[in-house]
Design an enzyme around this catalytic site. Structure first.
Site, PDB file in Angstrom:
ATOM      1  N   PRO A 140      33.635  -8.214  -0.358  1.00 23.23           N
ATOM      2  CG  PRO A 140      32.594  -6.481  -1.565  1.00 23.23           C
ATOM      3  CD  PRO A 140      32.346  -7.436  -0.401  1.00 23.23           C
ATOM      4  CE1 TYR A 141      40.202  -6.784   5.104  1.00 21.15           C
ATOM      5  CE2 TYR A 141      38.758  -8.912   5.791  1.00 21.15           C
ATOM      6  CZ  TYR A 141      39.833  -8.109   5.869  1.00 21.15           C
ATOM      7  OH  TYR A 141      41.062  -8.323   6.699  1.00 21.15           O
ATOM      8  N   GLY A 142      37.160  -9.733   1.865  1.00 23.09           N
ATOM      9  CA  GLY A 142      37.775 -10.997   1.899  1.00 23.09           C
ATOM     10  C   GLY A 142      38.448 -11.151   0.476  1.00 23.09           C
TER      11      GLY A 142
END
Length: 333
Positions: A140-142
């Site tokens: 999710p960060y990416g």
């Protein structure tokens, strides 16, 4: 030139602010101090608050109408945490950034540098990538970084905004003059965990040793945070050359790395060469959201920014160790 630096009290943002000051630029720091530190704002123009706070953004531009550009480095960045708390990451990194862009446009902002990430890439067969490589974020960060790049490009195409996304590889080190460094006492990235293991006489864990790399451990491009900060100064100085006013192209991306891939096991070897005593190491499985990693080809950064890294992997390790030794004297926990 006056620059608004959102997230300017964090590790990378505060280093960018220092590089701006050293180069004669005037930074204005905006940070909600969620992960940033007030100590990193001393003797700097500082506003405490959130990027989604419209009245605060209006106030900043009213009090600093000569702001020429914005550096957007305000984000949550811990990959495993993003896997466990995806909604928090989409809210903080994407939804609030959409509000921030709306506030910037309302105040006539035309130049934005966005702190993006190499975590959005699908590595090639040799793990090298460039700005035209396929994208395939694994966490999710990416995905928040990839989403915001798309949002910026679409917004720039529909408005007077021009957007330059700087895709960071793996920052290490500290401001060489020790003004700022990693604010966390127990950082979750590889070098921070090595230092923590050394300080506590614990084992350092190599997470994942079955990747298709030369030694089975993940591969990364470790760039000194001061070189990263210098690249931001170059991007600000050359912004109108990279994205001229009135040109058809309104958004651009540039990778910021060294061009060298270092595996985690090789990083341990370099760490032991700098440290006064060796790490004890154990190997375990992959963490959620991990990837084999990548390193960048550096042609576009050299061409567009007239920039190349000057500090070595060993410099980054050495400066990180120096900062860790004095962190608690600088930061009041």
């Amino acid at each position: 030139m006056k620059v608004l630096v959102a997230g300017g009290a964090g590790f990378i943002g505060s280093t960018v602010v220092s590089a701006c000051l050293d180069d004669g630029l005037v930074p204005v720091v905006l940070d909600n101090l969620n992960t940033g530190r007030r100590e990193f704002t001393r003797d700097r123009i500082f506003y405490q608050g959130d990027i989604a706070d419209g009245p605060l953004i209006d106030r900043i531009f009213a009090e600093h109408p000569d702001i020429d550009a914005v550096v957007h480095a305000a984000a949550l960045i811990v990959v495993p945490e993003s896997v466990a708390q995806p909604l928090r990451y989409y809210r903080e990194n994407v939804a609030k950034s959409v509000d921030f862009l709306d506030h910037l446009l309302r105040n006539g902002c035309q130049r934005i540098l966005f702190s993006s990430s190499a975590a959005i890439y699908r590595p090639g067969d040799d793990f090298s990538v460039d700005e035209d490589s396929a994208l395939e974020p694994t966490s999710p960060y990416g995905r928040t970084k990839a989403m915001l790049e798309t949002i910026l490009a679409d917004t720039a195409a529909a408005s007077g905004l021009r957007a330059l996304s700087l895709r960071y590889f793996n920052p290490i080190g500290a401001d060489p003059t020790m003004r700022t460094g990693l604010q966390l006492r127990r950082p979750s990235h590889a070098l921070g965990m090595m230092i923590s293991a050394l300080e506590s006489d614990n084992e350092f864990t190599v997470t994942g040793v079955d990747w298709p790399t030369r030694d089975g451990s993940g591969i990364r491009d470790y760039i000194h945070v001061w070189d990263l900060a210098r690249a931001h100064v170059q991007a600000l100085r050359r912004f109108d050359d990279i994205l001229p006013v009135g040109a058809a192209r309104t958004a651009e991306v540039i990778n910021l790395g060294t061009g060298n891939g270092t595996t985690v096991k090789e990083f341990v070897t370099a760490f032991n060469a700098v440290s006064d005593r060796p790490l004890r190491v154990r190997e375990t499985g992959r963490r959620p959201g991990d990837s084999a990693g990548s390193y960048t080809r550096t042609g576009r950064a050299r061409q567009l920014l007239d920039w190349k890294p000057e500090l070595t992997l060993e410099d980054g390790i050495r400066h990180s160790l120096q900062w860790a030794a004095r962190r608690d004297d600088v930061l009041d926990d």
